[in-house]
Design a protein around this motif. Structure first.
Motif, mmCIF file in Angstrom:
data_model
loop_
_atom_site.group_PDB
_atom_site.id
_atom_site.type_symbol
_atom_site.label_atom_id
_atom_site.label_comp_id
_atom_site.label_asym_id
_atom_site.label_seq_id
_atom_site.Cartn_x
_atom_site.Cartn_y
_atom_site.Cartn_z
ATOM 1 N N ILE A 185 36.755 53.525 45.993
ATOM 2 C CA ILE A 185 38.186 53.837 46.058
ATOM 3 C C ILE A 185 38.979 52.547 45.864
ATOM 4 N N ASP A 186 39.753 52.492 44.784
ATOM 5 C CA ASP A 186 40.541 51.291 44.499
ATOM 6 C C ASP A 186 41.952 51.428 45.059
ATOM 7 N N ILE A 187 42.544 50.294 45.351
ATOM 8 C CA ILE A 187 43.917 50.176 45.895
ATOM 9 C C ILE A 187 44.080 51.058 47.134
ATOM 10 N N PRO A 188 43.201 50.937 48.110
ATOM 11 C CA PRO A 188 43.309 51.785 49.309
ATOM 12 C C PRO A 188 44.536 51.454 50.158
ATOM 13 N N ASN A 215 38.054 49.282 48.175
ATOM 14 C CA ASN A 215 38.105 47.953 47.573
ATOM 15 C C ASN A 215 39.005 47.008 48.349
ATOM 16 N N HIS A 216 38.401 45.924 48.837
ATOM 17 C CA HIS A 216 39.138 44.918 49.604
ATOM 18 C C HIS A 216 39.996 44.044 48.708
ATOM 19 N N GLY A 217 39.609 43.943 47.425
ATOM 20 C CA GLY A 217 40.418 43.204 46.458
ATOM 21 C C GLY A 217 39.943 41.783 46.224
ATOM 22 N N GLU A 238 36.016 40.656 44.766
ATOM 23 C CA GLU A 238 36.503 40.852 43.412
ATOM 24 C C GLU A 238 36.947 39.526 42.796
ATOM 25 N N ARG A 239 36.413 39.256 41.605
ATOM 26 C CA ARG A 239 36.785 38.058 40.823
ATOM 27 C C ARG A 239 36.373 36.756 41.501
ATOM 28 N N PHE A 240 35.571 36.830 42.545
ATOM 29 C CA PHE A 240 35.089 35.650 43.268
ATOM 30 C C PHE A 240 33.588 35.793 43.485
ATOM 31 N N LEU A 241 32.984 34.735 44.020
ATOM 32 C CA LEU A 241 31.614 34.765 44.512
ATOM 33 C C LEU A 241 31.643 34.562 46.017
ATOM 34 N N GLU A 264 29.612 43.222 47.823
ATOM 35 C CA GLU A 264 29.450 43.560 46.413
ATOM 36 C C GLU A 264 30.447 42.757 45.590
ATOM 37 N N VAL A 265 29.923 41.817 44.794
ATOM 38 C CA VAL A 265 30.738 41.066 43.844
ATOM 39 C C VAL A 265 31.036 41.966 42.650
#
Length: 333
Positions: A185-188, A215-217, A238-241, A264-265
């Motif tokens: 679920i995106d943009i919760p 998704n935490h973002g 997201e967009r990070f490691l 989860e990356v």
């Protein structure tokens, strides 16, 4: 199993009991052991060229000449991936299945293929666990909601009517297509906390064994915004490691209880989530590094590999994935 895709059995820190999370430690370990998945961003944004599509194009604007889900999932399997997550509905609001809740879907489009159904069938054919992505930010089905396309993030919100629509659509996805391994679920944060809890509980009833992701973002997962993404089974990075000092911290104290929460990356093979001409794959060294750092720091890697307007994964991406697989195989020698 690829190198560095090692079992996490025995690696869970000592904690009293087994945690307060819904899923057992064994089930979460099974998910972690898959290690490597394919994110598939495909839909209206592939055709209008806007990641955050306004959802104002007619359904017919989505018109791939073919939708070769076998090629997508065969590529994932050949790359050593164990699961795949498809964007069933993104910001545009256009649905990759013939939804009963709207006429803005593939059934009224330039290609009437039920992509969700074909995707699930291809996953079964190639032994890949299927997952669905669903975006709560919807610029087409507003029902009075305020999305970040039109207001500041802090003022974005959804109405009760929209939330009923979201629940109904997720019911379609999660009761008509068989067993699903992951629901993303995106943009919760545009959903109220009480509704997120209700939705989480309902998804768990429809798909008891699935991993539910709010998704935490963007970020490295060091902190967790309870007011934005709780409840969730997984912390997205997201967009990070994962943080180089702490790695991914799996045990979290949330509202006075201990939860085991894998990481989860998620990041694209190039720079864009949806396909764009000229968006070349990252270098072999960078892709290898993304995989190794994600896994050795305790997280799965969900690598986004977007199909193009022709409905296939471009050759440049498939070749990059095969080189990644070869490099990983060489490390195991």
């Amino acid at each position: 199993m690829l190198p560095f895709m090692k079992s996490v059995s025995g690696e869970i820190p000592e904690k009293p009991g087994s945690g307060s999370q819904r899923l057992s430690l064994q089930r979460l370990q099974e998910w972690e052991n898959m290690g490597f998945g394919m994110f598939l961003h495909f839909g209206m944004s592939t055709f209008d060229g806007e990641e955050l599509s306004k959802g104002d194009q007619p359904s017919s604007f989505y018109a791939p000449p073919e939708v070769d889900t076998d090629q997508w999932i065969r590529t994932a399997s050949d790359a050593g991936m164990k699961y795949a997550v498809l964007t069933a509905k993104h910001v545009s609001g256009h649905c990759l299945w013939p939804s009963r809740s709207t006429d803005y879907h593939v059934g009224t489009s330039g290609n009437k293929t039920d992509v969700v159904s074909e995707f699930v069938n291809s996953c079964s054919k190639y032994g890949i666990i299927p997952g669905f992505y669903y975006c709560s930010w919807d610029n087409h089905h507003l029902f009075g909601s305020q999305t970040p396309s039109y207001v500041e993030w802090s003022k974005a919100c959804t109405t009760e009517k929209y939330r009923e629509f979201q629940t109904n659509q997720l019911e379609e996805l999660l009761t008509h297509y068989g067993k699903i391994g992951e629901v993303w679920i995106d943009i919760p944060g545009v959903l109220p906390r009480d509704y997120r809890q209700t939705l989480y509980d309902q998804i768990a009833r429809w798909q008891p064994e699935c991993v539910i992701v709010m998704n935490h973002g963007i970020g490295d997962g060091s902190t967790f915004k309870v007011n934005y993404a709780w409840p969730t089974d997984v912390i997205t990075i997201e967009r990070f490691l994962p943080n180089s000092h702490t790695k991914h911290v799996k045990w979290r104290n949330i509202e006075g209880k201990q939860y085991y929460m894998p990481g989860e990356v998620c990041d694209p093979i190039g720079k864009e989530w949806f396909f764009k001409e000229g968006d070349n794959p990252r270098s072999d060294a960078e892709l290898l590094g993304m995989y190794l750092v994600s896994r050795t720091r305790g997280s799965n890697l969900l690598l986004n590999v977007p199909p193009n307007k022709e409905g296939v994964i471009p050759e440049a991406y498939t070749k990059a994935l095969m080189r990644l697989r070869k490099n990983l195989d060489l490390l195991s020698l």
